[in-house]
Scaffold this motif. Structure first.
Motif, PDB file in Angstrom:
ATOM      1  N   GLN A  43       0.832  -1.210   0.000  1.00  0.00           N
ATOM      2  CA  GLN A  43       0.000   0.000   0.000  1.00  0.00           C
ATOM      3  C   GLN A  43       0.866   1.260   0.000  1.00  0.00           C
ATOM      4  N   LEU A  44       1.903   1.278   0.818  1.00  0.00           N
ATOM      5  CA  LEU A  44       2.799   2.435   0.854  1.00  0.00           C
ATOM      6  C   LEU A  44       3.506   2.612  -0.486  1.00  0.00           C
ATOM      7  N   ALA A  45       3.940   1.507  -1.099  1.00  0.00           N
ATOM      8  CA  ALA A  45       4.604   1.583  -2.405  1.00  0.00           C
ATOM      9  C   ALA A  45       3.667   2.172  -3.456  1.00  0.00           C
ATOM     10  N   VAL A  46       2.403   1.758  -3.438  1.00  0.00           N
ATOM     11  CA  VAL A  46       1.425   2.290  -4.398  1.00  0.00           C
ATOM     12  C   VAL A  46       1.209   3.781  -4.165  1.00  0.00           C
ATOM     13  N   ILE A  47       1.090   4.179  -2.916  1.00  0.00           N
ATOM     14  CA  ILE A  47       0.894   5.600  -2.593  1.00  0.00           C
ATOM     15  C   ILE A  47       2.094   6.423  -3.060  1.00  0.00           C
ATOM     16  N   PHE A  48       3.311   5.955  -2.749  1.00  0.00           N
ATOM     17  CA  PHE A  48       4.508   6.691  -3.164  1.00  0.00           C
ATOM     18  C   PHE A  48       4.632   6.717  -4.687  1.00  0.00           C
ATOM     19  N   ALA A  49       4.336   5.605  -5.353  1.00  0.00           N
ATOM     20  CA  ALA A  49       4.423   5.552  -6.815  1.00  0.00           C
ATOM     21  C   ALA A  49       3.418   6.502  -7.456  1.00  0.00           C
ATOM     22  N   PHE A  50       2.201   6.505  -6.948  1.00  0.00           N
ATOM     23  CA  PHE A  50       1.201   7.419  -7.502  1.00  0.00           C
ATOM     24  C   PHE A  50       1.604   8.871  -7.258  1.00  0.00           C
ATOM     25  N   GLY A  51       2.095   9.147  -6.057  1.00  0.00           N
ATOM     26  CA  GLY A  51       2.489  10.516  -5.734  1.00  0.00           C
ATOM     27  C   GLY A  51       3.636  11.024  -6.580  1.00  0.00           C
ATOM     28  N   SER A  52       4.572  10.148  -6.916  1.00  0.00           N
ATOM     29  CA  SER A  52       5.738  10.601  -7.669  1.00  0.00           C
ATOM     30  C   SER A  52       5.599  10.424  -9.179  1.00  0.00           C
ATOM     31  N   VAL A  53       4.880   9.403  -9.622  1.00  0.00           N
ATOM     32  CA  VAL A  53       4.745   9.130 -11.057  1.00  0.00           C
ATOM     33  C   VAL A  53       3.329   9.425 -11.557  1.00  0.00           C
ATOM     34  N   GLY A  54       2.343   8.922 -10.846  1.00  0.00           N
ATOM     35  CA  GLY A  54       0.959   9.080 -11.279  1.00  0.00           C
ATOM     36  C   GLY A  54       0.526  10.528 -11.378  1.00  0.00           C
ATOM     37  N   ARG A  56       2.399  13.097 -11.898  1.00  0.00           N
ATOM     38  CA  ARG A  56       3.100  13.698 -13.036  1.00  0.00           C
ATOM     39  C   ARG A  56       2.394  13.351 -14.343  1.00  0.00           C
ATOM     40  N   LEU A  57       1.973  12.084 -14.478  1.00  0.00           N
ATOM     41  CA  LEU A  57       1.271  11.648 -15.687  1.00  0.00           C
ATOM     42  C   LEU A  57      -0.075  12.349 -15.849  1.00  0.00           C
ATOM     43  N   LEU A  58      -0.671  12.733 -14.742  1.00  0.00           N
ATOM     44  CA  LEU A  58      -1.952  13.448 -14.784  1.00  0.00           C
ATOM     45  C   LEU A  58      -1.768  14.960 -14.941  1.00  0.00           C
ATOM     46  N   GLY A  59      -0.516  15.401 -15.020  1.00  0.00           N
ATOM     47  CA  GLY A  59      -0.244  16.814 -15.222  1.00  0.00           C
ATOM     48  C   GLY A  59      -0.134  17.626 -13.952  1.00  0.00           C
ATOM     49  N   PHE A  60      -0.042  16.971 -12.817  1.00  0.00           N
ATOM     50  CA  PHE A  60       0.083  17.670 -11.539  1.00  0.00           C
ATOM     51  C   PHE A  60       1.534  17.661 -11.073  1.00  0.00           C
ATOM     52  N   GLN A  61       1.792  18.477 -10.074  1.00  0.00           N
ATOM     53  CA  GLN A  61       3.117  18.509  -9.460  1.00  0.00           C
ATOM     54  C   GLN A  61       3.344  17.188  -8.712  1.00  0.00           C
ATOM     55  N   PRO A  62       4.390  16.439  -9.056  1.00  0.00           N
ATOM     56  CA  PRO A  62       4.626  15.172  -8.351  1.00  0.00           C
ATOM     57  C   PRO A  62       5.145  15.408  -6.934  1.00  0.00           C
ATOM     58  N   VAL A  63       4.979  14.417  -6.106  1.00  0.00           N
ATOM     59  CA  VAL A  63       5.464  14.458  -4.729  1.00  0.00           C
ATOM     60  C   VAL A  63       6.927  14.022  -4.731  1.00  0.00           C
ATOM     61  N   SER A  64       7.753  14.766  -4.034  1.00  0.00           N
ATOM     62  CA  SER A  64       9.160  14.403  -3.911  1.00  0.00           C
ATOM     63  C   SER A  64       9.294  13.245  -2.924  1.00  0.00           C
ATOM     64  N   LEU A  65      10.111  12.285  -3.272  1.00  0.00           N
ATOM     65  CA  LEU A  65      10.369  11.176  -2.359  1.00  0.00           C
ATOM     66  C   LEU A  65      11.609  11.426  -1.510  1.00  0.00           C
ATOM     67  N   GLY A  66      12.117  12.633  -1.564  1.00  0.00           N
ATOM     68  CA  GLY A  66      13.263  12.998  -0.743  1.00  0.00           C
ATOM     69  C   GLY A  66      14.575  12.691  -1.422  1.00  0.00           C
ATOM     70  N   LYS A  67      15.637  12.985  -0.704  1.00  0.00           N
ATOM     71  CA  LYS A  67      16.987  12.829  -1.248  1.00  0.00           C
ATOM     72  C   LYS A  67      17.604  11.477  -0.938  1.00  0.00           C
ATOM     73  N   GLU A  68      17.042  10.760   0.040  1.00  0.00           N
ATOM     74  CA  GLU A  68      17.613   9.470   0.443  1.00  0.00           C
ATOM     75  C   GLU A  68      16.542   8.382   0.380  1.00  0.00           C
ATOM     76  N   PRO A  69      16.460   7.677  -0.744  1.00  0.00           N
ATOM     77  CA  PRO A  69      15.447   6.618  -0.878  1.00  0.00           C
ATOM     78  C   PRO A  69      15.562   5.533   0.199  1.00  0.00           C
ATOM     79  N   LEU A  70      16.775   5.247   0.632  1.00  0.00           N
ATOM     80  CA  LEU A  70      16.958   4.235   1.681  1.00  0.00           C
ATOM     81  C   LEU A  70      16.298   4.677   2.981  1.00  0.00           C
ATOM     82  N   ALA A  71      16.400   5.951   3.305  1.00  0.00           N
ATOM     83  CA  ALA A  71      15.763   6.475   4.519  1.00  0.00           C
ATOM     84  C   ALA A  71      14.245   6.373   4.409  1.00  0.00           C
ATOM     85  N   LEU A  72      13.702   6.675   3.220  1.00  0.00           N
ATOM     86  CA  LEU A  72      12.252   6.566   3.020  1.00  0.00           C
ATOM     87  C   LEU A  72      11.806   5.107   3.112  1.00  0.00           C
ATOM     88  N   LEU A  73      12.596   4.196   2.574  1.00  0.00           N
ATOM     89  CA  LEU A  73      12.280   2.766   2.674  1.00  0.00           C
ATOM     90  C   LEU A  73      12.277   2.316   4.133  1.00  0.00           C
TER      91      LEU A  73
END
Length: 182
Positions: A43-54, A56-73
């Motif tokens: 569920q978290l992966a889907v939310i993060f993927a939609f926020g960062s990719v989805g 953008r595809l819909l023409g909105f400002q994507p959500v930043s996943l931060g500078k350290e993907p390991l920390a977010l994981l």
């Protein structure tokens, strides 16, 4: 979901059969939590993927996943762990499926409000001071804000992650202590 799945297995009798297996009670409960933990991660992966990719595809400002993907994981792992251990604690306290459902709803609403999921953290803290720190939602919101919005790294969010780990351990230990295996 964790609490309700445990009640479902108790009701169906499969939990009693699992007790006959040569494994410890803590291992049994960890095994019951694992599918819900994995579901929370998906569920978290889907939310993060939609926020960062989805977005953008819909023409909105994507959500930043931060500078350290390991920390977010790591934050996502701790949030999922905290969620599933809370479910175990609710299953240990409740006596029926209805009680588990009601307790879950009440706990999540109260924790969500206190933890900044409905009202922004700065507003809650202005009114309630340090009180919101008693719920894991506060720490989850803080770690995600700090990583994704403020661009901080792992070294700057150890307090938040430590608090989430502490809640997960507390919920598991209390759940194991209170759980009725029969």
């Amino acid at each position: 979901t964790t609490a309700l799945s445990i009640f479902s297995e108790k009701k169906g009798g499969s939990f009693r059969r699992l007790l006959a297996a040569p494994i410890g009670k803590a291992s049994l409960l960890l095994g019951k939590m694992l599918p819900n933990f994995l579901t929370a991660l998906v569920q978290l992966a889907v939310i993060f993927a939609f926020g960062s990719v989805g977005l953008r595809l819909l023409g909105f400002q994507p959500v930043s996943l931060g500078k350290e993907p390991l920390a977010l994981l790591l934050a996502a792992l701790l949030i999922a762990l905290c969620s599933t251990t809370l479910g175990l604690l609710i299953a240990a306290i409740a006596r029926t499926e209805s009680q588990a459902s009601g307790m879950s709803t009440l706990a999540l609403w109260v924790m969500g409000i206190l933890g900044g999921c409905i009202i922004p953290l700065f507003a809650i803290e202005m009114v309630l001071g340090p009180l919101p720190r008693i719920v894991p939602h506060y720490w989850a919101n803080r770690v995600l804000d700090n990583l994704m919005i403020r661009g901080l790294g792992l070294a700057e969010v150890t307090t938040e992650m430590g608090a989430l780990l502490g809640f997960a351990v507390l919920f598991f230990v209390l759940g194991l202590w209170r759980f009725e295996f029969e």
